[in-house]
Design a protein around this motif. Sequence first.
Motif: not given
Length: 372
Positions: A186-188, A190, A232, A235-236
């Motif tokens: 999901k992060a990738c 985004e 990435i 994001k995480l």
Amino acid sequence: KKLMDIQPSQLLKRKVDADDGPSTKKSRYSGDEAEEHALFRGDANAEARALAFRRGSATLKAHPKEIVCEEDLKNLPYIGLTNSAKAGHCKMVAMEILSEGFSDEVEDVLNGSFYKSMKLFTGIFGIGPQTARKWYHDLGMRTLEDVKGKNISLTYEQSLGMEHYDDLNTPIKLEEAECIIKMVEKACNEVCDELTMTLVGGFRRGKSQGHDLDLLISHPEDGKEKGKLVLIIEKLKEHFIYTGRKMDVSNNLNKGNFASSTMDNFEKCFSIFKFNKSWLNSNLEGKAEWKAVRLDLIVVPSHQFAYALLGWTGTKHFEREIRRYARTEMKIVLTSHGMHSLDTKQNFPAETEEEIFQKLQLEYRAPSERCC
Ligand code: DCP
Ligand code: MG
């Protein structure tokens, strides 16, 4: 009958329960542990001895038939067929297990204070055999309590290793891995919806648990993967305990015995991820119960992807042997970045693992068959 019960894969990893052998000996022998012990000792011939045990163990694991007597060991490479002192040692241990159900030598190793302490210490994130040996021999340390009590200086990574010792030494289950994969994916997406994420390491070989989770991140267009890792991670960020980013240039291709190691110089992140237990257990919803999990993210340019996939799927022994074979039999240098002729330096591009096997004139082996 007792001997007939032994499967080849069990020969070097055999449990003898109370009815099956002397109850005082809880026999357990694995080539993996013998290899580990040799590496722990780290003396002059350690690497060679460790490799001999690894090869012996891999031979037995791959053998299709039951091994019941000495005769069966005779034609096995690295055990009965190879005429060296180390192969002789493997054979001797295998023989002992065949006839007794256990090996005194192995029992002594596994129950010995050195192996036990080294196992404990090297289980700390950031501690390798060298430091562990120093602790054992020079500082007389034996337990994790000693590590805490001796007031020795630990790096930030090592102190995290101590703090999360139990979590990091509890295997990651497939269902936990799947959960983390979804989050990273999901992060990738985004960051850039063309980024790809591929599971490698033990889970790609079909293992149901692992000591860490290894993921390759790439982009179909060469160069477009650059600079994405930091985004990435950003994001995480709330899910990370630690993110050790590495360009890994210290393990440069031109340095030392690269051919025998599996090091590469991809941009990567060796992280500790905060796995929230409520993701799998709705009863825990709202509770801050989590587990520390090792997660490796490796960024790979598209034209090297097939090589990185092969190089990161493992096992380590498979990687070492395919590289050795490529170099000695085919005069080809194989790494996680590519493959080139030892003589002409000509590069061989490849888009798939199958192409790499083909170029090396090897029959293709699926990841699940690389479990030596
Ligand atoms: N590898 C590599 N370079 C590194 C570390 C690992 O090329 N610096 C490769 C070798 C292994 C594979 O990546 O074959 C995965 O390494 P792991 O140590 O994660 O081992 P596994 O995933 O096979 O097992 P585990 O379940 O213990 O994680
Ligand atoms: Mg792994």
